[in-house]
Write a protein that holds these residues in place. Structure first.
Motif, mmCIF file in Angstrom:
data_model
loop_
_atom_site.group_PDB
_atom_site.id
_atom_site.type_symbol
_atom_site.label_atom_id
_atom_site.label_comp_id
_atom_site.label_asym_id
_atom_site.label_seq_id
_atom_site.Cartn_x
_atom_site.Cartn_y
_atom_site.Cartn_z
ATOM 1 N N GLY A 159 0.816 -1.115 0.001
ATOM 2 C CA GLY A 159 -0.059 0.024 -0.117
ATOM 3 C C GLY A 159 0.874 1.048 0.020
ATOM 4 O O GLY A 159 2.102 1.178 0.161
ATOM 5 N N ASN A 160 0.317 2.486 -0.031
ATOM 6 C CA ASN A 160 0.866 3.651 -0.225
ATOM 7 C C ASN A 160 0.947 4.222 1.355
ATOM 8 O O ASN A 160 0.050 4.749 1.988
ATOM 9 N N LYS A 161 2.147 3.988 1.949
ATOM 10 C CA LYS A 161 2.514 4.625 3.122
ATOM 11 C C LYS A 161 3.577 5.642 3.178
ATOM 12 O O LYS A 161 4.747 5.240 3.505
ATOM 13 N N GLU A 162 3.144 6.744 2.698
ATOM 14 C CA GLU A 162 4.235 8.108 2.452
ATOM 15 C C GLU A 162 5.005 8.229 3.838
ATOM 16 O O GLU A 162 6.016 8.713 3.724
ATOM 17 N N SER A 163 4.291 8.405 4.995
ATOM 18 C CA SER A 163 4.820 8.808 6.045
ATOM 19 C C SER A 163 5.870 7.794 6.576
ATOM 20 O O SER A 163 7.065 8.365 7.086
ATOM 21 N N ILE A 164 5.767 6.482 6.223
ATOM 22 C CA ILE A 164 7.122 5.472 6.622
ATOM 23 C C ILE A 164 8.157 5.981 5.654
ATOM 24 O O ILE A 164 9.143 5.722 6.050
ATOM 25 N N LYS A 165 7.695 5.846 4.379
ATOM 26 C CA LYS A 165 8.833 6.152 3.393
ATOM 27 C C LYS A 165 9.608 7.441 3.968
ATOM 28 O O LYS A 165 10.824 7.356 3.637
ATOM 29 N N ARG A 166 8.990 8.499 4.159
ATOM 30 C CA ARG A 166 9.793 9.710 4.453
ATOM 31 C C ARG A 166 10.553 9.503 5.857
ATOM 32 O O ARG A 166 11.447 10.017 5.799
ATOM 33 N N ALA A 167 10.020 8.695 6.733
ATOM 34 C CA ALA A 167 10.962 8.474 7.969
ATOM 35 C C ALA A 167 12.063 7.603 7.713
ATOM 36 O O ALA A 167 12.952 7.854 8.271
ATOM 37 N N GLY A 168 11.692 6.827 6.537
ATOM 38 C CA GLY A 168 12.770 5.784 6.483
ATOM 39 C C GLY A 168 14.067 6.205 5.336
ATOM 40 O O GLY A 168 15.121 5.430 5.349
ATOM 41 N N ASN A 169 13.773 6.961 4.473
ATOM 42 C CA ASN A 169 14.449 7.511 3.419
ATOM 43 C C ASN A 169 15.952 8.026 3.868
ATOM 44 O O ASN A 169 16.730 7.654 3.157
ATOM 45 N N ASN A 170 16.313 8.448 5.144
ATOM 46 C CA ASN A 170 17.586 9.049 5.409
ATOM 47 C C ASN A 170 18.262 8.066 6.308
ATOM 48 O O ASN A 170 19.449 8.385 6.419
ATOM 49 N N LEU A 171 18.058 6.793 6.588
ATOM 50 C CA LEU A 171 18.646 5.773 6.981
ATOM 51 C C LEU A 171 19.459 5.097 6.136
ATOM 52 O O LEU A 171 19.216 4.442 5.107
ATOM 53 N N PRO A 172 20.851 5.036 6.553
ATOM 54 C CA PRO A 172 21.903 4.551 5.584
ATOM 55 C C PRO A 172 21.843 3.216 5.378
ATOM 56 O O PRO A 172 22.092 2.536 4.335
ATOM 57 N N ASN A 173 21.169 2.332 6.239
ATOM 58 C CA ASN A 173 21.082 1.067 6.066
ATOM 59 C C ASN A 173 20.019 0.441 5.890
ATOM 60 O O ASN A 173 19.547 -0.881 6.035
ATOM 61 N N LEU A 174 18.778 1.457 5.434
ATOM 62 C CA LEU A 174 17.624 1.043 5.096
ATOM 63 C C LEU A 174 16.971 1.480 3.746
ATOM 64 O O LEU A 174 17.248 2.547 3.390
ATOM 65 N N GLU A 175 16.535 0.503 2.997
ATOM 66 C CA GLU A 175 15.963 0.892 1.493
ATOM 67 C C GLU A 175 14.509 0.547 1.728
ATOM 68 O O GLU A 175 14.096 -0.586 2.564
ATOM 69 N N ILE A 176 13.433 1.439 1.115
ATOM 70 C CA ILE A 176 12.303 1.079 1.059
ATOM 71 C C ILE A 176 11.564 0.841 -0.146
ATOM 72 O O ILE A 176 12.063 1.711 -0.942
ATOM 73 N N THR A 177 10.763 -0.218 -0.595
ATOM 74 C CA THR A 177 10.157 -0.304 -1.799
ATOM 75 C C THR A 177 8.769 -0.760 -1.537
ATOM 76 O O THR A 177 8.277 -1.213 -0.305
ATOM 77 N N ASN A 178 8.002 -0.643 -2.534
ATOM 78 C CA ASN A 178 6.646 -1.269 -2.334
ATOM 79 C C ASN A 178 6.566 -2.630 -2.974
ATOM 80 O O ASN A 178 7.325 -2.955 -3.816
ATOM 81 N N ILE A 179 5.816 -3.433 -2.348
ATOM 82 C CA ILE A 179 5.890 -4.797 -2.793
ATOM 83 C C ILE A 179 5.413 -5.002 -4.276
ATOM 84 O O ILE A 179 5.887 -5.967 -4.862
#
Length: 211
Positions: A159-179
């Motif tokens: 699903g579209n969870k923009e708040s989680i994407k914004r929160a995790g985008n700056n973490l160097p050890n974490l990438e985020i994608t949609n299923i």
């Protein structure tokens, strides 16, 4: 069907979930995975180097000097590959095509084979849910710290969870994608894959119910 643990975002075990063998129980097939990865990388490749042949170089409409009597070698055009700034012989062009075709069934099986390898290596983490009190990087960092075994990870959202994407985008050890965008390159690139229970349900619906 294999049974794995489900955790909350505080890092505590809260339940268990059964994983379908049609998705997470395939044997490793190095040749198949290599073939599909090679095709995926080739299809992402863009043409960068490009040269002009003698027909594309500007100028050279007239003969640089007369054929005989000058004591110099005969030339018909300054666009000749023999000349500086002339055309390039057999150089790379923008018309090159690196794309490789891959059978859909092969791509699907390789994708599931990679998922199966991750679950055998205990490199898939399943959360019961993922919610943040605020869309801030420090909130996502707290959750990742609750799982000290994770060095690098791919968080797979349904699903579209923009708040989680914004929160995790700056973490160097974490990438985020949609299923919906998950592919074999993502699976092999990251050490850990983080799913939610809803994400596992999506995979069951897509790869088991559709068979």
């Amino acid at each position: 069907m294999s049974i794995v643990k489900v955790y909350n975002q505080e890092g505590k075990e809260v339940s268990e979930i059964g994983l379908n063998k049609a998705i997470f129980g395939l044997n490793w097939n190095a040749d198949l995975v290599h073939q599909v990865v090679r095709a995926a990388l080739a299809n992402r490749r863009t043409v960068l180097a490009s040269t002009k042949d003698r027909s594309e170089v500007r100028g050279g409409g007239r003969k640089p000097w007369r054929q005989k009597g000058t004591g110099r070698a005969r030339h018909g055009s300054i666009r000749s590959p023999l000349w500086r700034h002339g055309g390039v012989t057999f150089g790379p062009t923008s018309e090159r095509n690196f794309k490789l075709k891959i059978n859909k069934k092969m791509a699907r099986k390789a994708f599931l084979t990679a998922l199966s390898a991750k679950i055998r290596d205990n490199e898939i983490l399943i959360l019961d849910d993922l919610k943040l009190p605020a869309p801030k990087t420090k909130e996502m960092a707290k959750i990742i710290k609750n799982f000290p075994q994770i060095k690098t990870a791919l968080l797979i959202l349904d699903g579209n969870k923009e708040s989680i994407k914004r929160a995790g985008n700056n973490l160097p050890n974490l990438e985020i994608t949609n299923i919906n965008n998950l592919n074999i390159l993502d699976i092999l690139k990251h050490q850990y894959l983080i799913f939610t229970k809803d994400g596992i349900g999506y995979l069951n619906k897509k790869y088991v119910a559709s068979k």
